[in-house]
Design a protein around this motif. Structure first.
Motif, mmCIF file in Angstrom:
data_model
loop_
_atom_site.group_PDB
_atom_site.id
_atom_site.type_symbol
_atom_site.label_atom_id
_atom_site.label_comp_id
_atom_site.label_asym_id
_atom_site.label_seq_id
_atom_site.Cartn_x
_atom_site.Cartn_y
_atom_site.Cartn_z
ATOM 1 N N SER A 99 5.892 11.287 2.016
ATOM 2 C CA SER A 99 7.084 11.493 2.863
ATOM 3 C C SER A 99 6.927 11.322 4.143
ATOM 4 C CB SER A 99 7.574 13.102 2.532
ATOM 5 O OG SER A 99 6.822 13.977 3.207
ATOM 6 N N ARG A 100 5.786 11.286 4.800
ATOM 7 C CA ARG A 100 5.589 11.089 6.074
ATOM 8 C C ARG A 100 5.936 9.464 6.555
ATOM 9 N NH1 ARG A 100 5.760 15.876 5.565
ATOM 10 N NH2 ARG A 100 4.549 17.322 6.811
ATOM 11 N N PRO A 101 6.034 9.272 7.705
ATOM 12 C CA PRO A 101 6.584 7.861 8.113
ATOM 13 C C PRO A 101 5.709 6.602 8.286
ATOM 14 C CG PRO A 101 6.490 8.787 10.136
ATOM 15 C CD PRO A 101 6.049 9.957 8.938
ATOM 16 N N ASN A 102 4.263 6.876 8.299
ATOM 17 C CA ASN A 102 3.259 5.932 8.552
ATOM 18 C C ASN A 102 2.766 5.463 7.392
ATOM 19 O OD1 ASN A 102 3.367 6.709 11.484
ATOM 20 N ND2 ASN A 102 2.755 8.395 10.644
ATOM 21 N N HIS A 103 1.629 4.335 7.402
ATOM 22 C CA HIS A 103 0.827 4.131 6.169
ATOM 23 C C HIS A 103 0.331 5.128 5.330
ATOM 24 C CE1 HIS A 103 1.562 -0.043 7.413
ATOM 25 N NE2 HIS A 103 0.687 -0.148 8.437
ATOM 26 N N LEU A 104 0.224 5.117 4.108
ATOM 27 C CA LEU A 104 -0.381 6.443 3.555
ATOM 28 C C LEU A 104 -1.672 6.854 3.970
ATOM 29 C CD1 LEU A 104 0.372 8.568 1.612
ATOM 30 C CD2 LEU A 104 -0.413 7.008 -0.381
ATOM 31 N N TRP A 105 -2.715 5.861 4.338
ATOM 32 C CA TRP A 105 -4.020 6.250 4.637
ATOM 33 C C TRP A 105 -3.734 7.060 5.919
ATOM 34 C CZ3 TRP A 105 -6.089 4.487 9.213
ATOM 35 C CH2 TRP A 105 -5.447 3.324 9.854
ATOM 36 N N LEU A 113 -7.135 9.650 6.742
ATOM 37 C CA LEU A 113 -8.243 8.924 6.646
ATOM 38 C C LEU A 113 -8.428 7.895 7.540
ATOM 39 C CD1 LEU A 113 -7.411 8.443 2.822
ATOM 40 C CD2 LEU A 113 -8.982 9.966 3.864
ATOM 41 N N ARG A 114 -9.699 7.184 7.690
ATOM 42 C CA ARG A 114 -10.256 6.346 8.755
ATOM 43 C C ARG A 114 -9.533 4.904 8.635
ATOM 44 N NH1 ARG A 114 -15.473 8.649 6.806
ATOM 45 N NH2 ARG A 114 -15.827 10.368 8.368
ATOM 46 N N ASP A 115 -9.151 4.516 7.383
ATOM 47 C CA ASP A 115 -8.622 3.230 7.234
ATOM 48 C C ASP A 115 -8.397 2.957 5.686
ATOM 49 O OD1 ASP A 115 -10.869 2.668 5.541
ATOM 50 O OD2 ASP A 115 -12.196 2.185 7.345
ATOM 51 N N ARG A 116 -7.370 1.738 5.612
ATOM 52 C CA ARG A 116 -6.981 1.838 4.119
ATOM 53 C C ARG A 116 -7.973 1.956 3.109
ATOM 54 N NH1 ARG A 116 -5.183 -1.634 0.316
ATOM 55 N NH2 ARG A 116 -2.991 -1.403 -0.631
ATOM 56 N N GLY A 117 -9.044 1.111 3.693
ATOM 57 C CA GLY A 117 -10.165 1.194 2.392
ATOM 58 C C GLY A 117 -10.547 2.416 1.883
ATOM 59 N N GLU A 118 -10.633 3.588 2.711
ATOM 60 C CA GLU A 118 -10.916 4.817 2.222
ATOM 61 C C GLU A 118 -9.988 5.273 1.326
ATOM 62 O OE1 GLU A 118 -13.594 7.238 5.497
ATOM 63 O OE2 GLU A 118 -11.508 7.666 5.427
ATOM 64 N N LEU A 119 -8.635 4.897 1.219
ATOM 65 C CA LEU A 119 -7.561 5.168 0.535
ATOM 66 C C LEU A 119 -7.851 4.469 -0.920
ATOM 67 C CD1 LEU A 119 -4.931 6.592 -0.607
ATOM 68 C CD2 LEU A 119 -3.813 4.506 0.820
ATOM 69 N N SER A 120 -8.055 3.317 -0.856
ATOM 70 C CA SER A 120 -8.332 2.488 -1.972
ATOM 71 C C SER A 120 -9.487 3.067 -2.741
ATOM 72 C CB SER A 120 -8.768 0.851 -1.595
ATOM 73 O OG SER A 120 -7.353 0.563 -0.973
ATOM 74 N N SER A 121 -10.483 3.520 -2.091
ATOM 75 C CA SER A 121 -11.681 4.052 -2.750
ATOM 76 C C SER A 121 -11.356 5.607 -3.357
ATOM 77 C CB SER A 121 -12.690 4.524 -1.664
ATOM 78 O OG SER A 121 -13.412 3.095 -1.033
ATOM 79 N N ARG A 145 -5.995 0.112 -10.804
ATOM 80 C CA ARG A 145 -6.401 -0.993 -11.555
ATOM 81 C C ARG A 145 -4.697 -1.722 -11.813
ATOM 82 N NH1 ARG A 145 -10.306 1.873 -14.343
ATOM 83 N NH2 ARG A 145 -8.687 2.434 -15.785
ATOM 84 N N ARG A 146 -3.842 -1.164 -11.835
ATOM 85 C CA ARG A 146 -2.570 -1.600 -11.908
ATOM 86 C C ARG A 146 -2.102 -2.310 -10.946
ATOM 87 N NH1 ARG A 146 1.390 0.950 -16.244
ATOM 88 N NH2 ARG A 146 2.439 -1.000 -15.836
ATOM 89 N N ASN A 147 -2.637 -1.780 -9.598
ATOM 90 C CA ASN A 147 -2.174 -2.280 -8.176
ATOM 91 C C ASN A 147 -3.090 -3.738 -7.973
ATOM 92 O OD1 ASN A 147 -0.991 -2.777 -5.740
ATOM 93 N ND2 ASN A 147 -2.074 -1.041 -4.612
ATOM 94 N N SER A 148 -3.327 -4.477 -8.906
ATOM 95 C CA SER A 148 -3.997 -5.599 -8.910
ATOM 96 C C SER A 148 -3.889 -6.629 -7.669
ATOM 97 C CB SER A 148 -3.841 -6.390 -10.210
ATOM 98 O OG SER A 148 -2.775 -6.782 -10.364
ATOM 99 N N GLN A 149 -2.567 -6.420 -7.207
ATOM 100 C CA GLN A 149 -2.222 -7.508 -6.241
ATOM 101 C C GLN A 149 -2.083 -6.805 -4.880
ATOM 102 O OE1 GLN A 149 1.777 -8.594 -7.886
ATOM 103 N NE2 GLN A 149 1.114 -11.009 -7.387
ATOM 104 N N ASP A 150 -2.895 -5.480 -4.850
ATOM 105 C CA ASP A 150 -3.185 -4.830 -3.405
ATOM 106 C C ASP A 150 -1.503 -4.568 -2.652
ATOM 107 O OD1 ASP A 150 -4.859 -3.443 -2.157
ATOM 108 O OD2 ASP A 150 -5.332 -5.067 -0.805
ATOM 109 N N MET A 151 -0.888 -4.034 -3.507
ATOM 110 C CA MET A 151 0.409 -3.659 -2.678
ATOM 111 C C MET A 151 0.085 -2.578 -2.091
ATOM 112 S SD MET A 151 4.144 -2.623 -4.451
ATOM 113 C CE MET A 151 4.585 -4.349 -4.852
ATOM 114 N N LYS A 152 0.976 -2.373 -0.878
ATOM 115 C CA LYS A 152 0.806 -1.226 0.146
ATOM 116 C C LYS A 152 1.144 -0.086 -0.856
ATOM 117 C CE LYS A 152 2.443 -3.484 4.278
ATOM 118 N NZ LYS A 152 3.552 -3.471 5.430
ATOM 119 N N TRP A 153 0.256 1.169 -0.787
ATOM 120 C CA TRP A 153 0.269 2.259 -1.693
ATOM 121 C C TRP A 153 1.506 3.028 -1.781
ATOM 122 C CZ3 TRP A 153 -2.496 2.624 -5.917
ATOM 123 C CH2 TRP A 153 -3.615 2.032 -5.939
ATOM 124 N N LYS A 154 2.316 3.048 -0.908
ATOM 125 C CA LYS A 154 3.550 3.830 -0.870
ATOM 126 C C LYS A 154 4.661 3.091 -1.714
ATOM 127 C CE LYS A 154 3.705 6.873 3.268
ATOM 128 N NZ LYS A 154 4.339 7.243 4.355
#
Length: 205
Positions: A114-120, A125-133, A144-153
């Motif tokens: 619900s916050r306004p920034n990127h989810l990571w 977190l330090r970067d988006r890579g940590e969120l993906s991990s 695995r379903r996010n195979s196109q690497d869409m933004k997580w939110k």
């Protein structure tokens, strides 16, 4: 302790024997929520997405030396909106193993959506890579379903809309959409911990 950075160090200094990455993720989320609560943006349960009992369980599992210092701040409910419940349910459905930690992570991630920034960023977190991990580690089927690497939110709410029978967008495929970058563009930027460390207040949602 009014800063997220100080809260993070305090939690990690009182950590138990849990996996280091899991401790880091939980401490990042809790410390950012703690800093928001200290700034008057709600209680710790409201900012973290976990009620007092869930916060106690998480602390005792990951940061057993911290609960005595957190208990006074952890009282109260974590009010839940319908959209947030849908994100919780989606994450929990894909949780690998259905552990108590994954239930807590699902709740905290849903609240921070619900916050306004990127989810990571809003997870501290330090970067988006940590969120993906994090997603691969605890919600592997969803990752695995996010195979196109869409933004997580975007991806989480797209999954929810599809399951509820709504149409999120009218483009037949993502590559033909004029708004492609809005869903798939780079999620760079400054980590919230670094932002707060510089004494600038976090953005107000």
């Amino acid at each position: 302790m009014r800063t997220a950075d100080a809260c993070y160090r305090w939690l990690m200094d009182r950590a138990g024997e849990a996996d280091p990455f899991d401790r880091h993720v939980a401490a990042a989320i809790l410390s950012l929520a703690w800093a928001e609560a200290a700034a008057g943006r709600g209680t710790l349960p409201l900012c973290a997405g976990l009620d007092g009992a869930a916060l106690e369980g998480l602390a005792l599992r990951l940061f057993p030396g911290a609960w005595a210092g957190m208990a006074a701040l952890a009282d109260g409910p974590a009010a839940l909106e319908d959209d947030e419940q849908a994100v919780r349910d989606l994450l929990w459905m894909y949780a690998d193993g259905g552990t108590p930690l994954q239930r807590d992570l699902a709740a905290m991630i849903a609240r921070r959506c619900s916050r306004p920034n990127h989810l990571w960023q809003d997870l501290g977190l330090r970067d988006r890579g940590e969120l993906s991990s994090l997603m691969r580690r605890h919600f592997g089927g969803l990752a695995r379903r996010n195979s196109q690497d869409m933004k997580w939110k975007k991806f989480l709410f797209r999954m929810i809309c599809r399951s509820e029978g709504f149409t999120l967008c009218t483009a037949p495929v993502c590559t033909e959409c004029d708004d492609f970058d809005h869903c798939f563009g780079a999620e760079d930027g400054e980590a919230m911990m670094a932002h707060l460390r510089s004494s600038r207040p976090p953005p107000i949602p």
